[in-house]
Design a protein around this motif. Structure first.
Motif, PDB file in Angstrom:
ATOM      1  N   GLU A 275      -1.524 -13.673  12.538  1.00  0.00           N
ATOM      2  CA  GLU A 275      -1.577 -12.228  12.337  1.00  0.00           C
ATOM      3  C   GLU A 275      -1.289 -11.872  10.882  1.00  0.00           C
ATOM      4  O   GLU A 275      -1.862 -10.912  10.335  1.00  0.00           O
ATOM      5  N   THR A 276      -0.414 -12.644  10.253  1.00  0.00           N
ATOM      6  CA  THR A 276      -0.097 -12.391   8.852  1.00  0.00           C
ATOM      7  C   THR A 276      -1.307 -12.630   7.961  1.00  0.00           C
ATOM      8  O   THR A 276      -1.577 -11.859   7.029  1.00  0.00           O
ATOM      9  N   MET A 277      -2.055 -13.690   8.241  1.00  0.00           N
ATOM     10  CA  MET A 277      -3.248 -13.971   7.446  1.00  0.00           C
ATOM     11  C   MET A 277      -4.278 -12.858   7.608  1.00  0.00           C
ATOM     12  O   MET A 277      -4.929 -12.449   6.642  1.00  0.00           O
ATOM     13  N   VAL A 278      -4.424 -12.344   8.834  1.00  0.00           N
ATOM     14  CA  VAL A 278      -5.338 -11.219   9.060  1.00  0.00           C
ATOM     15  C   VAL A 278      -4.828  -9.986   8.311  1.00  0.00           C
ATOM     16  O   VAL A 278      -5.601  -9.234   7.712  1.00  0.00           O
ATOM     17  N   LEU A 279      -3.505  -9.779   8.335  1.00  0.00           N
ATOM     18  CA  LEU A 279      -2.907  -8.653   7.619  1.00  0.00           C
ATOM     19  C   LEU A 279      -3.218  -8.726   6.132  1.00  0.00           C
ATOM     20  O   LEU A 279      -3.618  -7.726   5.515  1.00  0.00           O
ATOM     21  N   ILE A 280      -3.040  -9.893   5.533  1.00  0.00           N
ATOM     22  CA  ILE A 280      -3.308 -10.061   4.105  1.00  0.00           C
ATOM     23  C   ILE A 280      -4.797  -9.867   3.820  1.00  0.00           C
ATOM     24  O   ILE A 280      -5.183  -9.304   2.786  1.00  0.00           O
ATOM     25  N   PHE A 281      -5.646 -10.314   4.743  1.00  0.00           N
ATOM     26  CA  PHE A 281      -7.086 -10.123   4.588  1.00  0.00           C
ATOM     27  C   PHE A 281      -7.421  -8.639   4.520  1.00  0.00           C
ATOM     28  O   PHE A 281      -8.157  -8.182   3.633  1.00  0.00           O
ATOM     29  N   VAL A 282      -6.877  -7.860   5.464  1.00  0.00           N
ATOM     30  CA  VAL A 282      -7.145  -6.426   5.486  1.00  0.00           C
ATOM     31  C   VAL A 282      -6.528  -5.738   4.266  1.00  0.00           C
ATOM     32  O   VAL A 282      -7.105  -4.795   3.711  1.00  0.00           O
ATOM     33  N   LEU A 283      -5.352  -6.201   3.845  1.00  0.00           N
ATOM     34  CA  LEU A 283      -4.730  -5.644   2.639  1.00  0.00           C
ATOM     35  C   LEU A 283      -5.647  -5.835   1.440  1.00  0.00           C
ATOM     36  O   LEU A 283      -5.794  -4.927   0.603  1.00  0.00           O
ATOM     37  N   ASN A 284      -6.286  -7.000   1.335  1.00  0.00           N
ATOM     38  CA  ASN A 284      -7.235  -7.236   0.248  1.00  0.00           C
ATOM     39  C   ASN A 284      -8.455  -6.334   0.369  1.00  0.00           C
ATOM     40  O   ASN A 284      -8.992  -5.863  -0.642  1.00  0.00           O
ATOM     41  N   LEU A 285      -8.898  -6.075   1.596  1.00  0.00           N
ATOM     42  CA  LEU A 285     -10.030  -5.181   1.800  1.00  0.00           C
ATOM     43  C   LEU A 285      -9.687  -3.771   1.311  1.00  0.00           C
ATOM     44  O   LEU A 285     -10.471  -3.130   0.596  1.00  0.00           O
ATOM     45  N   ALA A 286      -8.502  -3.303   1.691  1.00  0.00           N
ATOM     46  CA  ALA A 286      -8.060  -1.980   1.240  1.00  0.00           C
ATOM     47  C   ALA A 286      -7.908  -1.946  -0.278  1.00  0.00           C
ATOM     48  O   ALA A 286      -8.234  -0.948  -0.931  1.00  0.00           O
ATOM     49  N   ALA A 287      -7.415  -3.048  -0.851  1.00  0.00           N
ATOM     50  CA  ALA A 287      -7.239  -3.107  -2.303  1.00  0.00           C
ATOM     51  C   ALA A 287      -8.579  -3.052  -3.025  1.00  0.00           C
ATOM     52  O   ALA A 287      -8.700  -2.427  -4.090  1.00  0.00           O
ATOM     53  N   ALA A 288      -9.601  -3.703  -2.460  1.00  0.00           N
ATOM     54  CA  ALA A 288     -10.929  -3.655  -3.062  1.00  0.00           C
ATOM     55  C   ALA A 288     -11.467  -2.231  -3.062  1.00  0.00           C
ATOM     56  O   ALA A 288     -12.020  -1.758  -4.067  1.00  0.00           O
ATOM     57  N   VAL A 289     -11.303  -1.533  -1.934  1.00  0.00           N
ATOM     58  CA  VAL A 289     -11.751  -0.139  -1.847  1.00  0.00           C
ATOM     59  C   VAL A 289     -11.006   0.718  -2.866  1.00  0.00           C
ATOM     60  O   VAL A 289     -11.601   1.541  -3.573  1.00  0.00           O
ATOM     61  N   GLY A 290      -9.687   0.511  -2.962  1.00  0.00           N
ATOM     62  CA  GLY A 290      -8.892   1.280  -3.911  1.00  0.00           C
ATOM     63  C   GLY A 290      -9.306   1.037  -5.343  1.00  0.00           C
ATOM     64  O   GLY A 290      -9.408   1.967  -6.152  1.00  0.00           O
ATOM     65  N   ALA A 291      -9.567  -0.227  -5.685  1.00  0.00           N
ATOM     66  CA  ALA A 291      -9.965  -0.554  -7.058  1.00  0.00           C
ATOM     67  C   ALA A 291     -11.315   0.055  -7.405  1.00  0.00           C
ATOM     68  O   ALA A 291     -11.501   0.630  -8.484  1.00  0.00           O
ATOM     69  N   PHE A 292     -12.299  -0.076  -6.499  1.00  0.00           N
ATOM     70  CA  PHE A 292     -13.621   0.498  -6.751  1.00  0.00           C
ATOM     71  C   PHE A 292     -13.535   2.017  -6.907  1.00  0.00           C
ATOM     72  O   PHE A 292     -14.054   2.595  -7.861  1.00  0.00           O
TER      73      PHE A 292
END
Length: 438
Positions: A275-292
């Motif tokens: 679950e932690t790995m999935v959490l970090i994956f989604v955190l990276n997805l949100a970070a990509a959206v935020g950066a763009f």
């Protein structure tokens, strides 16, 4: 108005953003999601000193970068050789990351020492690469387009982090389904990370040219002398120094999120490793959206205001994370953290590129690297000290982390971007072109 400087082609920009794509898998897999937990629970067998040993290895690498990067940046500026040094740093990080795969073959103290040594080497050269690639930004983007381009870089970076983590997660789940232990699948994830880093970086080296011209009139100096001189001369750029101080403060909080998010999720909220790995994956997805998204927004509303908005969001993250008790509640904190992480890091790099004297971009990005690495020492160590003082209560520590973001906001207030840009261009070094433009 184009975000690109005259003569810069889109393929060069793609080559530049691909380096962020390449190196982000390292921090995502090695520092945050996989090897950190394996070091503590597997290599060190959950010993009481294990977490300290991990943070000590990271701190040692950050200290090395702090004292050496300004001198390396100055050498690269003097010889017009940022790309050459970037290639060396990349190769060293890739090799050291791959070397982490052999640590399970050793036992006891030998495994711990080898793992710590390879983490120090890999993270040091990763940090060199991050600083050097940032120094290309003023060569490619106009002052008005730095935020947009920095956002694209960070956004591509998080996509690269998600790709690397996704491939590693797939292999981990495949291995677990067959009953294979962590000592089998963790080394493979290190090889996957090293391979993606190296292959993606080749795109950068193929497409991104070295535009800077050698500056033979600049006399070489030792590392300490160079660091002192760069700091001394940078004091003449008050707004640039203000950005550095602000960076130390808020990046200390960001470093807590990067280094300890997985530990907090598992130990406090009760996440399982998968679950932690999935959490970090989604955190990276949100970070990509935020950066763009913020890459475009900050060019419209200004880097300073954009960063202020993200720091307020970070304060909210700390409060939410400290108060929630359910996994669903923590997911909200993680999503906001991801959006804030991408946007705050993008804004910080763009502000540095905007305020640095153009002919000394690598040297001044070395100071930015100094600031971010100092923050990476202060933040996690403060978190650990507060946790220890609070009797192991990490909720107190995560709430106290909000103080870093409040401090960043206060330090951001006196910064004036146009005044700082005028100062960067007001000296002969600032006017002299480092880009080889005609």
């Amino acid at each position: 108005m184009s975000a690109l400087r005259q003569g810069v082609r889109k393929r060069e920009v793609f080559g530049w953003v691909m380096y962020d794509f390449a190196n982000s898998g390292y921090t995502t897999v090695v520092i945050t999601a996989v090897f950190a937990a394996y070091f503590v629970g597997g290599i060190a067998q959950g010993a009481a000193w294990a977490t300290f040993a991990w943070t000590a290895a990271l701190s040692a690498s950050y200290a090395l970068v702090m004292v050496s990067m300004p001198a390396i940046g100055a050498w690269a500026d003097r010889h017009g050789a940022k790309k050459r040094v970037l290639m060396i740093a990349t190769a060293a990080c890739v090799v050291a990351t791959a070397a982490l795969a052999v640590t399970p073959r050793f036992t006891g103290a030998n495994a711990v020492v080898l793992a710590m040594a390879m983490v120090i080497v890999s993270n040091t050269f990763y940090s060199y690469g991050e600083s050097l690639t940032g120094a290309f930004l003023p060569e490619l983007a106009t002052p008005e387009g730095m935020g947009k381009m920095s956002g694209w870089g960070w956004g591509f970076g998080y996509v690269g982090g998600m790709l690397t983590l996704g491939v590693c997660l797939a292999y981990v789940l495949w291995s677990q389904a067959r009953g294979l232990p962590a000592s089998h699948f963790v080394p493979v994830t290190m090889l996957i990370t090293a391979a993606i880093y190296g292959l993606a970086a080749c795109v950068t080296f193929a497409l991104l040219p070295e535009r800077a011209q050698p500056q033979p009139d600049r006399a070489p100096e030792g590392a300490w002398a160079q660091l002192r001189r760069t700091f001394h001369e940078a004091r003449g750029y008050r707004d640039f120094m203000g950005v550095l101080a602000c960076t130390v403060c808020y990046q200390a909080g960001v470093a807590v999120a990067i280094t300890l998010a997985a530990i907090y999720a598992e130990q406090v909220i009760g996440f399982l490793p998968q679950e932690t790995m999935v959490l970090i994956f989604v955190l990276n997805l949100a970070a990509a959206v935020g950066a763009f998204a913020f890459g475009y927004l900050q060019d419209r509303i200004g880097h300073r205001l954009a960063l202020a908005i993200t720091l307020v969001a970070w304060i909210a993250v700390c409060v939410i994370a400290a108060s929630v008790t359910t996994k669903s509640g923590f997911w909200w904190a993680a999503t906001i953290a991801g959006l804030s992480m991408g946007s705050s890091q993008s804004a910080g790099r763009a502000m540095t590129g905007y305020l640095a004297p153009p002919a000394r971009s690598a040297e001044f990005f070395g100071l930015w690297s100094f600031a971010t690495r100092l923050a990476s020492i202060v933040g996690p160590l403060s978190y650990g000290a507060i946790t220890w003082a609070a009797g192991g209560n990490q909720r107190v520590a995560i709430l106290a982390t909000a103080v870093f973001f409040v401090g960043g906001l206060l330090l951001l207030l006196p910064i004036r971007m146009q005044r700082g840009r005028d100062a960067a261009l007001s000296t002969p070094q600032g006017v002299r072109s480092a880009f080889g433009t005609r």
